[in-house]
Write an enzyme that holds these catalytic residues in place. Structure first.
Site, short mmCIF file in Angstrom:
data_model
loop_
_atom_site.label_atom_id
_atom_site.label_comp_id
_atom_site.label_asym_id
_atom_site.label_seq_id
_atom_site.Cartn_x
_atom_site.Cartn_y
_atom_site.Cartn_z
N SER A 178 3.67 -2.06 10.60
CA SER A 178 5.06 -2.49 10.06
C SER A 178 6.18 -3.71 10.69
CB SER A 178 5.54 -1.50 12.48
OG SER A 178 5.20 -0.42 12.29
N ASN A 187 0.72 -1.39 0.11
CA ASN A 187 0.34 0.17 -0.24
C ASN A 187 0.78 1.72 -0.62
OD1 ASN A 187 -1.34 1.88 0.11
ND2 ASN A 187 -1.98 1.92 2.77
N TRP A 188 1.04 2.20 -0.80
CA TRP A 188 1.73 3.04 -1.47
C TRP A 188 1.38 4.30 -0.50
CZ3 TRP A 188 4.48 2.20 -6.93
CH2 TRP A 188 5.69 0.77 -6.42
N LYS A 189 0.67 4.43 0.12
CA LYS A 189 -0.32 5.21 0.62
C LYS A 189 0.05 6.68 -0.59
CE LYS A 189 0.07 3.17 4.55
NZ LYS A 189 0.57 3.49 6.37
N GLU A 233 -5.87 -4.14 10.82
CA GLU A 233 -4.33 -3.02 10.91
C GLU A 233 -4.12 -2.89 11.73
OE1 GLU A 233 -2.08 -2.83 7.16
OE2 GLU A 233 -3.97 -1.03 7.14
N GLY A 261 3.08 -1.10 4.44
CA GLY A 261 3.12 0.44 3.90
C GLY A 261 4.50 0.64 3.66
N GLY A 262 5.54 1.17 5.03
CA GLY A 262 6.87 1.39 4.52
C GLY A 262 7.80 0.59 3.81
N GLY A 276 2.83 2.62 10.33
CA GLY A 276 4.38 3.28 10.58
C GLY A 276 3.91 3.90 11.73
N HIS A 290 -9.10 1.64 5.32
CA HIS A 290 -7.85 1.96 5.90
C HIS A 290 -7.93 2.67 7.02
CE1 HIS A 290 -3.84 2.53 6.58
NE2 HIS A 290 -3.47 1.62 6.11
P1 13P Z 1 3.37 0.69 7.33
O1 13P Z 1 3.61 -1.15 6.97
O2 13P Z 1 4.19 1.18 7.24
O3 13P Z 1 3.21 0.60 9.24
O4 13P Z 1 1.61 0.87 6.71
C1 13P Z 1 1.31 -0.21 7.14
C2 13P Z 1 0.22 0.22 6.78
O5 13P Z 1 -1.23 1.38 6.87
C3 13P Z 1 -0.81 -0.17 5.48
O6 13P Z 1 -1.35 -0.42 4.89
#
Ligand code: 13P
Length: 245
Positions: free
Chosen positions: A209, A9-11, A167, A230-231, A173, A95
């Protein structure tokens, strides 16, 4: 057997050029991967070009949001048909960042879920408790409310397409991952809330994370069927490691 999914998920990261470049570089690294669905969820503007880049590859395309209406005067919104048209086969719904910053509720999540299913997009429905809710021992109550709010009245025939992502908001994050045991406990609880005939085949992803250092332990848990990342999905080296956990 539930085929795992590793989803990035590249946000609100990566321009179209950066997104396409990432996919072009990842493509040759995953030629031999077959036991896992690799999903890329870039921003809306990057979807068409990313699809051009990945359509003959092992990667699938997902969007990060959609509107529930077919079409209409909804400035700034994007419909399920529009996503389908640019190659999406998945869409993230509900989300926690959308719940927190953009007023997403269980009601809108449900409506978006119906729109996605109608257009044969696989919804990835996100649920999870905040730190405050966990500290107050409300995790299971919150999860149950979110699951019921999202999935009430959904016919069992649709469940092959539905993916759930647990999540915990406090792990997103923050670098603070739920322990594999904490995640497994909630995943098993979620599975227990699903209709008996679909529960064993529904994929439940963990997000919060996820990184190369913890992916193996998380994926070893019986009810964790993949990651929504995400990250660590923004860098090729770490995303490749997650895919090949
Ligand atoms: P992180 O992996 O950066 O914690 O983000 C998780 C997320 O929100 C995926 O949708």
């Amino acid at each position: 057997m539930r085929k795992p999914i590793m989803a990035g998920n590249w946000k609100m990261f990566k321009t179209e050029i950066e997104a396409v470049d990432f996919c072009a570089k990842l493509k040759p690294l995953i030629n031999d991967v077959s036991n896992i669905t690799i999903l890329i969820c870039p921003s809306f503007p990057a979807l068409p070009k990313v699809w051009d880049e990945i359509k003959d590859s092992k990667m699938a395309l997902g969007a990060q949001n959609l509107h529930w209406e077919e079409e209409g005067a909804f400035t700034g919104e994007v419909s399920a048909a529009m996503l389908k048209c640019v190659g999406c086969s998945y869409v993230i719904i509900g989300h926690s960042e959308r719940r927190q910053y953009f007023g997403e509720t269980d009601v809108t999540v449900h409506k978006k879920l119906l729109a996605a299913l109608k257009h044969n997009l696989s919804p990835i429905v996100c649920i999870g408790e905040t730190l405050e809710q966990r500290d107050k021992n409300e995790t299971f109550k919150v999860i149950e409310t979110q699951v019921k709010g999202a999935f009430h009245g959904i016919d069992v025939k649709h469940w092959d397409n539905i993916v759930i992502a647990y999540e915990p908001v406090w792990a997103i994050g923050t670098g603070k991952t739920a322990t594999p045991e904490q995640a497994q406990e909630v995943h098993a609880f979620i599975r227990g809330l699903l209709p008996a005939e679909v529960a064993p085949k529904t994929r439940i992803l963990y997000g919060g994370s996820v990184k190369p250092e913890n992916v193996k332990e998380l994926m070893a848990k019986p009810d964790i069927d993949g990651g929504l990342v995400g990250g660590a999905a923004l860098k090729i080296e770490s995303f490749e490691k997650l895919i090949k956990y």
